[in-house]
Write an enzyme that holds these catalytic residues in place. Sequence first.
Site, short mmCIF file in Angstrom:
data_model
loop_
_atom_site.label_atom_id
_atom_site.label_comp_id
_atom_site.label_asym_id
_atom_site.label_seq_id
_atom_site.Cartn_x
_atom_site.Cartn_y
_atom_site.Cartn_z
N ASP A 267 12.43 -35.49 35.60
CA ASP A 267 12.20 -34.25 34.28
C ASP A 267 12.01 -35.02 33.48
O ASP A 267 10.50 -34.38 33.26
CB ASP A 267 13.61 -33.26 34.08
CG ASP A 267 12.68 -32.00 32.76
OD1 ASP A 267 12.98 -31.65 33.44
OD2 ASP A 267 13.53 -32.27 31.83
N ARG B 30 3.61 -34.06 32.95
CA ARG B 30 2.90 -32.92 32.39
C ARG B 30 2.63 -32.36 30.98
O ARG B 30 1.69 -31.82 31.21
CB ARG B 30 3.82 -31.76 32.50
CG ARG B 30 4.48 -31.62 33.85
CD ARG B 30 6.28 -30.80 33.72
NE ARG B 30 5.45 -29.30 32.99
CZ ARG B 30 7.32 -28.77 32.60
NH1 ARG B 30 7.88 -29.29 32.73
NH2 ARG B 30 6.90 -28.15 31.77
N SER C 43 12.78 -27.47 34.25
CA SER C 43 12.81 -28.43 33.44
C SER C 43 14.99 -28.12 32.60
O SER C 43 15.43 -28.88 32.52
CB SER C 43 12.08 -28.48 32.81
OG SER C 43 12.04 -29.64 31.82
N HIS D 233 21.23 -22.02 25.01
CA HIS D 233 19.59 -22.74 25.36
C HIS D 233 18.34 -21.65 24.59
O HIS D 233 18.24 -21.27 24.79
CB HIS D 233 19.45 -23.02 26.06
CG HIS D 233 17.91 -23.76 26.79
ND1 HIS D 233 17.96 -25.53 26.13
CD2 HIS D 233 17.00 -23.38 26.65
CE1 HIS D 233 16.88 -25.55 26.13
NE2 HIS D 233 16.27 -24.46 26.75
#
Lengths: 451, 451
Positions: B178, B185, B200, B99
Site C-alpha cells: 500500500d 498514486r 488502502s 477510522h
Amino acid sequence: MLAFTSPKPGCYAKELKMRTVDLIFRKRQGEELSPEEVVFLVNGFTRGEIPDYQMSAFLMAVCWQGMTEREVSALTDCMLESGEVIDLSGVQGVKVDKHSTGGVGDKTSLIAAPIAAAAGVVVPMISGRGLGHTGGTLDKLEAIPGFRTSLSIGEFHAQLQQLGLAFIGQSAEVTPADGKLYSLRDATATVESIALIASSIMSKKLAVGLDALVLDVKVGSGAFMKKQIDARRLAQLMVGIGRRANKRVQALITDMNQPLGYAVGNALEIMEVSQTLQNAGPVDLTRLSLELAARMIHLGRAADSIEEAREVAQTRLLDGSGYKKLKEVITAQGGNAQVLDRFELLPNATGMREVYSPRSGYVSAVDAELIGRASQMIGAGRDLKDDAIDPAVGVILEVKVGQKVESGGVLCRIYYTGEDRVEDAAEQVEDAFRISQQAPEERELILEVVG
Amino acid sequence: MLAFTSPKPGCYAKELKMRTVDLIFRKRQGEELSPEEVVFLVNGFTRGEIPDYQMSAFLMAVCWQGMTEREVSALTDCMLESGEVIDLSGVQGVKVDKHSTGGVGDKTSLIAAPIAAAAGVVVPMISGRGLGHTGGTLDKLEAIPGFRTSLSIGEFHAQLQQLGLAFIGQSAEVTPADGKLYSLRDATATVESIALIASSIMSKKLAVGLDALVLDVKVGSGAFMKKQIDARRLAQLMVGIGRRANKRVQALITDMNQPLGYAVGNALEIMEVSQTLQNAGPVDLTRLSLELAARMIHLGRAADSIEEAREVAQTRLLDGSGYKKLKEVITAQGGNAQVLDRFELLPNATGMREVYSPRSGYVSAVDAELIGRASQMIGAGRDLKDDAIDPAVGVILEVKVGQKVESGGVLCRIYYTGEDRVEDAAEQVEDAFRISQQAPEERELILEVVG
C-alpha cells in the site's frame, strides 16, 4: 510554431513533479491544457525530466478524456520539433504523400503512389512496418528480393528527382519524442487514443517537406477505429493539424470490415499489386487505389479538379504507366523488378491448407481482424516490433462479402511454410466467415471525405 | 484468503510485460479482472517485476473504470499479505478501531476513542498524519509536549491491556504494498479513486487484529468525496471488504461541508477536544463523537443495542471518565496531560489576525476545504509527506452555518507564528464564508448509516 516554455531556471525537481501531477490531474478531470502545458509535459518527458510513470498516467488520462484540436496540435508540433526534419525543397515538383491508418490486405500505397507519380506528382513515401494484425508497406516491399528501404537522404532526393517516387523507412532521428512516447504507449495499453494516434501520424508526416497529404482512415473490424464516428473524429483532427501547418490535407474514411482485395500476406500482396496495376485486380482494391491516386493528383496540382484527376489516374492505370513506374522504382531500390511478371521469383510458401464452407449461402461477413490475426499467427505479421516475419506466408480469400458459396466450397487458402499453427489459423479463418441465406446489403467502400 | 498465482516458472520478462499490458487494456475497457489477475499485478509491482509506468497506467484506468467489490477485496488482501500483521490476540477484550476518511477540524477520534475505552471496549488506534487540507490524529497528538506515537508492539500491547486505548503510527512494515502504491498514486494524480481509497484504508485496518471497525466517511467540500453517492459507494465497498474478512463493520456518512467544531489546527484542536470531553464543546462535534463512540461500544459488545450504547456513551462523557481516560493515555505515552487543563502549556501562536464579515446576515456556508487550505498555508498542514508542521497555528471560527453575523463582526481568527502567508490565508478564509440574507436550511450532520 509554439513558443517553448521551460520551467523557471533553478526550479527544483520537486516543483517539476508537483506541476506534472497537477497537469495529470487536470487532464483526468477533463480540462483542456494550454499549448505551453502540453509542451512542458512532452519536452520534460523527452528530456527524461518527467518520469515514465507520470507520463503513462497522463497518457491513460488522455485515452479517457481525449484532447482538443489545440492540444493535439501542440503535441504534434512538440514531437515534430524533437527531431530532424527532412528538407525536400531541393526536389522540384509538388510533393504529396499518402498514409493509411492500417488495415488488412491494404496494399493501396503500392498502387496509388506509382499511378500518381506517373501523373507527375512527386511522392516521397515514408512508410512503416506492420504491427499486430495489420500489414505495413515496408514489409510488403521487402518481400521483393534485393529491395532496400534504408536509402540515405541523398539517395532519396536523387530518386525522387529522377522517378518522382521513392519508398523509405522511418528514421530514428525523425520525431524521437514520438518514438519514445510510442514505446511507452505500447507497454501501457494507451495506443488506442484518437488524439495520440492523430498526433503520432501527423508529426511523422509533417517532418517531411510535403505540400499535401492524402489520408486513408480505415474503419471496421480490421481497423484500429471500429466505429465511423471515431474514424471521422480522427480524420478531422488530422486534417485540422495539417491545415494549422499550412498543408493541403484530405482524408477518406473507408471500410475495413473485410480485407481489401483477396490477398493478405507480404509476397501474396505484391502479386496482387502487380495484377491490379495491370488492370486485372480486385474491384474494391482497384477502385480505392484509383480514388486515392486521384486525390493525390488533385492535391498535387496535376489536375484542376477531382473529376479530371480521376480521369488522369484511370489513364495512368490503363496505359500501364503506373505499372512501369513501380518496376523502375523497384529496380532503382535494388530489387528484382521481374517479380511483378514472374511470381515464382517471390518467396513462396511450401504448404497450402484450404478452408471450406460449412453450408451453402451468401458470404455476409469476412472479419478482417480475424483474417489478419490468422495471417500473423503463421508468420506474416509480428507480435512485437522486433519480431522477424515470413514474407512467403498468408491467406488468399476465394470469396468476399456478397458472393455465393456452395456447401464444401473453398472459402480461402492458407499458405504456410511451417505447420506449427496452421490449424489454429484455419480455425480463426473459419470464424471470420459468416454465411447466411439472404444476400447481404451492399456496403459502401468509400464512406466519407473529410477536408 | 486468495490462492496466489505467480507467473509460470521460467516465464520471460517479455511475457510478463505482455500479460500486464493485456490486463491494463482490459481494465481500460471496463472489464472485471479475476482475483488472480489483481494479485498478479499487485504482487508483480511490489516485487519490482512490473514497472511503475505500467502500474500508473493501470491505476489511472482504475480511476476511469472503477473496480468491483471482488476486485477491491483481492487488492486489499494482496496489500494486507504484503507485510506484517499486528497480532492482538494476546490482548483481552473486544478490539474496535475507528477510522475517518479525513476532514477539516475532525478531532472525533480523540473524543470517541477515550469514551469507548472508558466503556470497556479495547481501542487499538492506528492513526495517520494529515495531508493536504485535512488533518491527522497523530499530528494533533504530537502537539502535546512529550507525546510519543512510536510505541513498540510490546508497549502497544501492554497499554491496550492496561488502559484499553493506545495511539500508534502506521509502521512501514504494515502493508508495504500500500505504501509503494500510495507513493505512485500521489505522483500520478490517481489518489482520488473510490476503489483505491477503500482498499488502502481497509488493508491497513485489517492488518491489525480487530474485531470490529467504525468508519466515518466524510462527504462535502472539505472531504475527498464531494458527492454523497460517491461517499455511499466508498462506505459500501469498505463495509463489504470488512465483512469478507469476517469483521463487524459499520460506516457513518457525515457532512464535511463546514469544519467540524470551531478549531482547525493541531494544538487548537487539542484544546477543543478537552472542552468537548468536559461536555463544554461544540454541539456538532459532541454529537458526532458520541454517535461514533456509541457505534464502537455497540460493535464492541459493551452494549446490547445501539440505543443502550448511546446511553453508555453519554454517561461516560458526562461522568468525566472519557476525559480521565484521555489524560491517562497521554501520560502513558509520555505526554504532559496537564495541557488539557492549562492550554498555555500547549504550543502557542505568536500572532492573531481577525477576519470580518463584509455585511450582516446569516452564515450560509463555510467552505471546509478553503479553511483547511488556509490553515495548511500558515503551517498547520503539509504539502508533501515529509514537510514539517507548526503545531501552534490554525484557525478558530467564531460563527458557523446558520448563525447570524453583523457587518464588521468577526467571522474567524487566524493564529500564526510567522507573518509570511497570513494575508493569503485571510483571503482564503474570507472566500470560505458565504453570508446571505435568508437563514439557510438546516443540514443533517449524520447523513446515512451503511452496514
